[in-house]
Design an enzyme around this catalytic site. Sequence first.
Site, PDB file in Angstrom:
ATOM      1  N   HIS A   1       0.844   5.090   1.312  1.00  0.00           N
ATOM      2  CA  HIS A   1       0.211   6.094   2.174  1.00  0.00           C
ATOM      3  C   HIS A   1       0.265   7.438   1.439  1.00  0.00           C
ATOM      4  CE1 HIS A   1       0.472   3.847   6.136  1.00  0.00           C
ATOM      5  NE2 HIS A   1       1.377   3.176   5.448  1.00  0.00           N
TER       6      HIS A   1
ATOM      7  N   HIS B   1       0.834  -1.203   0.000  1.00  0.00           N
ATOM      8  CA  HIS B   1       0.000   0.000   0.000  1.00  0.00           C
ATOM      9  C   HIS B   1       0.862   1.245   0.000  1.00  0.00           C
ATOM     10  CE1 HIS B   1       0.602  -1.420   4.128  1.00  0.00           C
ATOM     11  NE2 HIS B   1       0.644  -0.144   4.489  1.00  0.00           N
TER      12      HIS B   1
END
Length: 114
Positions: free
Chosen positions: A102, A100
Amino acid sequence: MSDTIFGKIIRREVPADIVFENDDVLAFRDLNPQAPVHVLFIPKQAVASLDAAGTEHAELLGKLLLATAEYARAEGLAEPGYRTVINCNEAGGQTVYHLHVHLLAGRQMTWPPG
Ligand code: 5GP
């Protein structure tokens, strides 16, 4: 790879504040925001970490970053600016093993990060 909480969010088994979606990428607000805007961008195809990514994921990684930039522009975050972070493995601070990005914005970032 084993399933993670992010896999459950993709399958809508766990609720999330989803702010962006296309064929390859999903984005939702972080449960524990570290800035006024803190959104997580994840590939729908699970990859455990940046370290686990290979050349077969090159297009997906590009789409992930481009989706992040597209969202930031659309939300007016590109000017004044934002930070993107990918934590990798334990010492990198990674806690969820589904790759992922951020996206942090809405305040002045400092350097070095913690
Ligand atoms: P990491 O530490 O792996 O780079 O980032 C994982 C992030 O996922 C953390 O910032 C954490 O707050 C967020 N997070 C963990 N579980 C959930 C969840 O169930 N929902 C949402 N929206 N965020 C989560």
